[in-house]
Design a protein around this motif. Structure first.
Motif, PDB file in Angstrom:
ATOM      1  N   UNK A  80      10.997  -6.149  -3.008  1.00  0.00           N
ATOM      2  CA  UNK A  80      11.224  -7.144  -4.225  1.00  0.00           C
ATOM      3  C   UNK A  80      10.253  -7.288  -5.230  1.00  0.00           C
ATOM      4  N   UNK A  81       9.196  -7.699  -4.788  1.00  0.00           N
ATOM      5  CA  UNK A  81       7.900  -7.999  -5.708  1.00  0.00           C
ATOM      6  C   UNK A  81       7.705  -6.645  -6.754  1.00  0.00           C
ATOM      7  N   UNK A  82       7.778  -5.317  -6.021  1.00  0.00           N
ATOM      8  CA  UNK A  82       7.598  -3.887  -6.763  1.00  0.00           C
ATOM      9  C   UNK A  82       8.732  -4.076  -7.848  1.00  0.00           C
ATOM     10  N   UNK A  83      10.163  -4.350  -7.180  1.00  0.00           N
ATOM     11  CA  UNK A  83      11.187  -4.273  -7.999  1.00  0.00           C
ATOM     12  C   UNK A  83      10.901  -5.140  -9.224  1.00  0.00           C
ATOM     13  N   UNK A  84      10.544  -6.366  -9.064  1.00  0.00           N
ATOM     14  CA  UNK A  84      10.357  -7.285 -10.226  1.00  0.00           C
ATOM     15  C   UNK A  84       9.207  -6.718 -11.143  1.00  0.00           C
ATOM     16  N   UNK A  85       8.228  -6.538 -10.796  1.00  0.00           N
ATOM     17  CA  UNK A  85       7.278  -5.637 -11.752  1.00  0.00           C
ATOM     18  C   UNK A  85       7.841  -4.551 -12.315  1.00  0.00           C
ATOM     19  N   UNK A  86       8.714  -3.693 -11.826  1.00  0.00           N
ATOM     20  CA  UNK A  86       9.192  -2.580 -12.468  1.00  0.00           C
ATOM     21  C   UNK A  86      10.339  -2.937 -13.723  1.00  0.00           C
ATOM     22  N   UNK A  87      10.859  -4.128 -13.226  1.00  0.00           N
ATOM     23  CA  UNK A  87      11.792  -4.552 -13.962  1.00  0.00           C
ATOM     24  C   UNK A  87      11.561  -5.272 -15.109  1.00  0.00           C
ATOM     25  N   UNK A  88      10.334  -5.678 -15.055  1.00  0.00           N
ATOM     26  CA  UNK A  88       9.462  -6.193 -16.447  1.00  0.00           C
ATOM     27  C   UNK A  88       9.220  -5.246 -17.161  1.00  0.00           C
ATOM     28  N   UNK A  89       8.554  -4.120 -16.543  1.00  0.00           N
ATOM     29  CA  UNK A  89       7.880  -3.065 -17.479  1.00  0.00           C
ATOM     30  C   UNK A  89       9.204  -2.486 -18.171  1.00  0.00           C
ATOM     31  N   UNK A  93       8.032   6.747 -14.989  1.00  0.00           N
ATOM     32  CA  UNK A  93       8.536   7.899 -15.869  1.00  0.00           C
ATOM     33  C   UNK A  93      10.185   7.555 -15.839  1.00  0.00           C
ATOM     34  N   UNK A  94      10.729   7.061 -14.904  1.00  0.00           N
ATOM     35  CA  UNK A  94      12.071   6.624 -15.113  1.00  0.00           C
ATOM     36  C   UNK A  94      12.328   5.517 -15.889  1.00  0.00           C
ATOM     37  N   UNK A  95      11.425   4.590 -15.787  1.00  0.00           N
ATOM     38  CA  UNK A  95      11.521   3.427 -16.923  1.00  0.00           C
ATOM     39  C   UNK A  95      11.349   3.852 -18.328  1.00  0.00           C
ATOM     40  N   UNK A  96      10.429   4.751 -18.292  1.00  0.00           N
ATOM     41  CA  UNK A  96      10.284   5.387 -19.727  1.00  0.00           C
ATOM     42  C   UNK A  96      11.570   6.157 -20.242  1.00  0.00           C
ATOM     43  N   UNK A  97      12.123   6.753 -19.400  1.00  0.00           N
ATOM     44  CA  UNK A  97      13.173   7.520 -19.833  1.00  0.00           C
ATOM     45  C   UNK A  97      14.499   6.614 -20.034  1.00  0.00           C
ATOM     46  N   UNK A  98      14.669   5.333 -19.242  1.00  0.00           N
ATOM     47  CA  UNK A  98      15.762   4.366 -19.363  1.00  0.00           C
ATOM     48  C   UNK A  98      15.465   3.897 -20.929  1.00  0.00           C
ATOM     49  N   UNK A 154       0.728  -1.222  -0.095  1.00  0.00           N
ATOM     50  CA  UNK A 154       0.078   0.139   0.082  1.00  0.00           C
ATOM     51  C   UNK A 154       0.675   1.266  -0.162  1.00  0.00           C
ATOM     52  N   UNK A 155       2.157   1.234   0.896  1.00  0.00           N
ATOM     53  CA  UNK A 155       2.723   2.446   0.892  1.00  0.00           C
ATOM     54  C   UNK A 155       3.554   2.634  -0.528  1.00  0.00           C
ATOM     55  N   UNK A 156       4.290   1.197  -1.085  1.00  0.00           N
ATOM     56  CA  UNK A 156       5.033   1.661  -2.084  1.00  0.00           C
ATOM     57  C   UNK A 156       4.126   1.881  -3.462  1.00  0.00           C
ATOM     58  N   UNK A 157       3.082   1.397  -3.393  1.00  0.00           N
ATOM     59  CA  UNK A 157       2.049   1.787  -4.626  1.00  0.00           C
ATOM     60  C   UNK A 157       1.344   2.997  -4.899  1.00  0.00           C
ATOM     61  N   UNK A 158       1.584   3.903  -3.899  1.00  0.00           N
ATOM     62  CA  UNK A 158       1.071   5.456  -4.020  1.00  0.00           C
ATOM     63  C   UNK A 158       1.272   5.711  -5.416  1.00  0.00           C
ATOM     64  N   UNK A 175       1.956   8.633  -6.758  1.00  0.00           N
ATOM     65  CA  UNK A 175       2.979   9.496  -7.074  1.00  0.00           C
ATOM     66  C   UNK A 175       4.203   8.680  -7.338  1.00  0.00           C
ATOM     67  N   UNK A 176       4.517   7.686  -6.290  1.00  0.00           N
ATOM     68  CA  UNK A 176       5.647   6.904  -6.429  1.00  0.00           C
ATOM     69  C   UNK A 176       5.592   6.095  -7.742  1.00  0.00           C
ATOM     70  N   UNK A 177       4.326   5.422  -8.178  1.00  0.00           N
ATOM     71  CA  UNK A 177       4.321   4.526  -9.229  1.00  0.00           C
ATOM     72  C   UNK A 177       4.443   5.521 -10.640  1.00  0.00           C
ATOM     73  N   UNK A 178       4.011   6.766 -10.566  1.00  0.00           N
ATOM     74  CA  UNK A 178       4.281   7.525 -11.859  1.00  0.00           C
ATOM     75  C   UNK A 178       5.752   8.181 -11.902  1.00  0.00           C
TER      76      UNK A 178
END
Length: 260
Positions: free
Chosen positions: A115-124, A23-28, A10-14, A16-19
């Motif tokens: 690590x779950x959030x990291x795995x999802x972000x890495x996949x994206x 944005x960082x993934x898109x820039x990458x 709940x805290x990590x999926x706010x 603002x944090x997700x956006x």
């Protein structure tokens, strides 16, 4: 542990944090493929630097992602270290320990969520980087037909799995620093100094540094192995260091008072 994971998600999926993460993934996905493909030479492969020939192979679609992720280890270390030291400095760790006295479950649940959030972000990020590479490659005359084969899918999944394993190792080391030292400036100074200049400077004068220092081993693992350190050595030994650090941190959290 489930309620700890849920609370952290709940805290990590706010929003603002997700956006910010997206944005960082898109820039990458724009910058890294452009840098890798536009800088690739046409000559024969030298070392592990990508060439136009190697990029046209089945693993070419994941080349930019793999190279880009190999430079993010220190960033992951800093972020995770700051998260854990922040829990102590803000007093939220004391509150969490009061709500969940089983500290190892608290630590395990927190890391599982991160690590779950990291795995999802890495996949994206991997998917966006592949798409960015596919858009740029034809402009340099790199055919991408082999990127769409079953062999290419295996190469892409292997690159993602390797990147996830390395990110998990850096996250465990960051957690160990944060839980052990608890003070943000001290923990960040120790981590950045050791894994930044110290290991590289010592390795310049001692050839064995690349084969034994944890940061250099994880860098080699993220790159799929180097001429000096093959992946079969870099990843298991780097993971062993990370697990040892996490074990020490868990023991300290279990035994030490949490007063702030």
């Amino acid at each position: 542990m489930t309620h700890v994971v849920h609370a952290q998600l709940v805290r990590l999926a706010r929003p603002r944090a997700l956006l910010a993460a997206l944005a960082a993934a898109l820039l990458f996905a724009v910058v890294v493929p452009a840098a890798v493909i536009l800088s690739a030479g046409a000559g024969p492969a030298g070392g592990r630097a990508p060439t136009l020939t190697s990029l046209a192979g089945p693993g070419g679609g994941a080349e930019a992602f793999a190279l880009g992720v190999s430079f993010t280890g220190l960033l992951v270390l800093v972020l995770v270290t700051a998260v854990f030291t922040g829990e102590f400095s803000r007093g939220t760790m004391r509150v969490m320990v009061m709500r969940e006295p089983r500290r190892l479950r608290l630590l395990g649940g927190t890391m599982a969520a991160m690590l779950g959030v990291a795995a999802a972000l890495l996949a994206v990020t991997a998917a966006l980087a592949w798409a960015g590479s596919a858009a740029i490659a034809p402009g340099r005359g790199v055919p991408i037909g082999d990127w769409l084969t079953a062999e290419a899918l295996g190469e892409d999944l292997a690159a993602y799995g390797r990147a996830l394993a390395v990110v998990c190792c850096w996250a465990l080391i960051g957690m160990a620093l944060g839980v052990s030292l608890r003070v943000t400036p001290l923990a960040l100074a120790a981590g950045v100094a050791w894994f930044g200049p110290f290991e590289h400077i010592v390795a310049d004068s001692w050839g064995g540094g690349e084969r034994w220092f944890p940061g250099l081993l994880l860098e080699a693992a993220a790159a799929g192995g180097t001429d000096a350190v093959p992946l079969a050595r870099a990843l298991p030994l780097g993971a062993a260091y990370a697990l040892a650090a996490a074990t020490v941190a868990a023991a300290l959290l279990r035994r030490r008072d949490v007063t702030a």
